[in-house]
Design an enzyme around this catalytic site. Structure first.
Site, PDB file in Angstrom:
ATOM      1  N   HIS A  58       0.828  -1.217   0.000  1.00  0.00           N
ATOM      2  CA  HIS A  58       0.000   0.000   0.000  1.00  0.00           C
ATOM      3  C   HIS A  58       0.856   1.258   0.000  1.00  0.00           C
ATOM      4  O   HIS A  58       0.407   2.327   0.425  1.00  0.00           O
ATOM      5  CB  HIS A  58      -0.958   0.026   1.200  1.00  0.00           C
ATOM      6  CG  HIS A  58      -1.837  -1.174   1.318  1.00  0.00           C
ATOM      7  ND1 HIS A  58      -1.945  -1.905   2.480  1.00  0.00           N
ATOM      8  CD2 HIS A  58      -2.635  -1.787   0.402  1.00  0.00           C
ATOM      9  CE1 HIS A  58      -2.777  -2.913   2.284  1.00  0.00           C
ATOM     10  NE2 HIS A  58      -3.201  -2.866   1.029  1.00  0.00           N
TER      11      HIS A  58
ATOM     12  N   ARG B  40      -6.493 -12.620   4.992  1.00  0.00           N
ATOM     13  CA  ARG B  40      -5.115 -12.896   5.398  1.00  0.00           C
ATOM     14  C   ARG B  40      -4.989 -12.943   6.919  1.00  0.00           C
ATOM     15  O   ARG B  40      -5.572 -12.125   7.626  1.00  0.00           O
ATOM     16  CB  ARG B  40      -4.164 -11.836   4.833  1.00  0.00           C
ATOM     17  CG  ARG B  40      -3.807 -12.085   3.383  1.00  0.00           C
ATOM     18  CD  ARG B  40      -3.053 -10.931   2.791  1.00  0.00           C
ATOM     19  NE  ARG B  40      -3.932 -10.062   2.027  1.00  0.00           N
ATOM     20  CZ  ARG B  40      -3.569  -8.909   1.490  1.00  0.00           C
ATOM     21  NH1 ARG B  40      -2.345  -8.470   1.641  1.00  0.00           N
ATOM     22  NH2 ARG B  40      -4.423  -8.190   0.805  1.00  0.00           N
TER      23      ARG B  40
END
Length: 389
Positions: free
Chosen positions: A178, A237
């Site tokens: 990110h 995740r």
């Protein structure tokens, strides 16, 4: 010059078509809940017009076709050939790429090879590149790397406590994710503060989530690691787990290492804990105790990382919420700020409820609280246009 920005995440595809150099947005769209029931398409174009479509389980290839064909169907462009460049967000560039790269056979192979670091991202991003190339064979494509922002992380935060020769030999370090959005919201936050000398904690919270600490515009620490699987509990995740679980589960389940990693990446997180969904909205609407547990685990890990980074930086000038959850979930923002009140952080709950981007701090807050919507696309198109010129 029309440049299409493709931002393919683990559960959504975002795209924007820009007219450069004016940075005019001709169309922007998102296809969310990929490979899930109730996949949704939303495209904004023209003079405030909105196109919507819903299908079940739109996959990556279908979403790429929808993206390109709807731009033409909606008369945003006359011909697909009007698009002169396409840029893709690529998660893992490792220490191979530290800036924009033009796609050719070599760079595409390197992106695929780096799939070992981002197994649910790089392979699909490479697939999007291939799909677009098959539809627009004469258009130049570029990769903009999420990991580039983290090249500045100090060694004490970037390295693992493993034998140094392995760090050197295999390039094992904390690469993060990110980074494009962390870069963008860091720059925007410093503009809002009126300085380029600020300490920040930026929270990119979504299906994939990460937190970063920034000192004077450079990354100082980040929750994600060698792969995007590390750190916070996410949609699918697992986040932080004891590495000894890998051989333990291999023995008990009769599974390979790759199968265990696939489970940690795609069948864990809030989906695995709740057994219901990877989507925060579904969990907040549920009365199931496991849904509540998943929410509590997500929130607790966000607070742990944010608090540790504020301490690591000896206090901060601002914290910044961004990403799908960070931007749209007032409960998450409220709970995080309540737990961080010991650092002098105080949220204006009326502003929080209104969810208007900008300063959400209470008047007596010692630390600014900003809501800055993710705009990875504008950061990407600027990088690509600059690279081309």
């Amino acid at each position: 010059m029309k440049i299409l920005i493709v931002n393919a995440g683990s559960s959504s595809l975002k795209f924007k078509l820009f007219e450069m150099p004016n940075e005019d947005v001709l169309a922007s769209g998102e296809i969310e809940r990929l490979n899930m029931p109730g996949s949704k398409v939303k495209i904004k174009y023209g003079d405030g017009e909105v196109y919507k479509e819903e299908q079940d389980k739109i996959d990556y290839e279908q979403s790429a076709g929808i993206m390109l064909n709807r731009l033409k169907d909606l008369n945003v462009i006359e011909h697909l050939g009007d698009i002169k460049a396409v840029a893709h967000r690529v998660v893992a560039g490792a220490n191979v790429f530290d800036k924009v790269a033009e796609i050719n056979d070599q760079t595409l192979k390197q992106i695929v090879d780096l799939g070992e670091i981002a197994p649910i991202h790089n392979p699909s991003e490479a697939k999007y590149i291939d799909i677009v190339a098959s539809i627009l064979p004469d258009v130049k494509q570029y990769a903009v790397f999420d990991s580039a922002f983290f090249h500045d992380v100090p060694e004490m935060n970037g390295q693992y406590g493993i034998p140094h020769e392995l760090t050197e030999k295999f390039g094992i370090q904390r690469y993060g994710e990110h980074g494009i959005n962390h870069t963008y919201i860091t720059q925007e936050a410093m503009k809002m503060l009126g300085t380029d000398k600020a300490d920040l904690v930026t929270l990119h919270l979504g299906s994939g989530s990460s937190i970063a600490a920034e000192r004077d515009g450079k990354c100082y620490d980040t929750s994600m690691g060698y792969t995007p699987m590390n750190g916070l509990l996410m949609g699918t995740r697992a986040g932080d787990v004891d590495p000894a679980l890998v051989p333990f589960l291999m023995k008990r389940m009769g599974a390979s290492a790759d199968e265990i990693i696939e489970m940690f990446n795609e069948r864990s997180g809030m989906l695995g804990v709740s057994g219901i969904s990877s989507d925060m909205r579904d969990l907040e609407e549920s009365d199931d105790s496991r849904a509540k547990l998943a929410l509590d685990m997500f929130l607790t890990r966000v607070i742990k990382y944010a608090a540790s980074y504020i301490t690591e930086l000896d206090g901060v000038d601002a914290i910044v919420f961004s990403g799908g959850i960070g931007e749209h979930d007032e409960w998450v923002r409220s709970e995080v700020c309540k737990k961080l009140r010991w650092f002098g952080i105080k949220l204006d709950e009326e502003k929080n409820h209104a969810q208007q981007p900008g300063d959400m701090s209470a008047p007596d807050s010692k630390v600014k609280v900003f809501l800055i919507p993710a705009d990875e696309e504008i950061a990407m198109v600027r990088d690509v246009f600059k690279y081309q010129n």
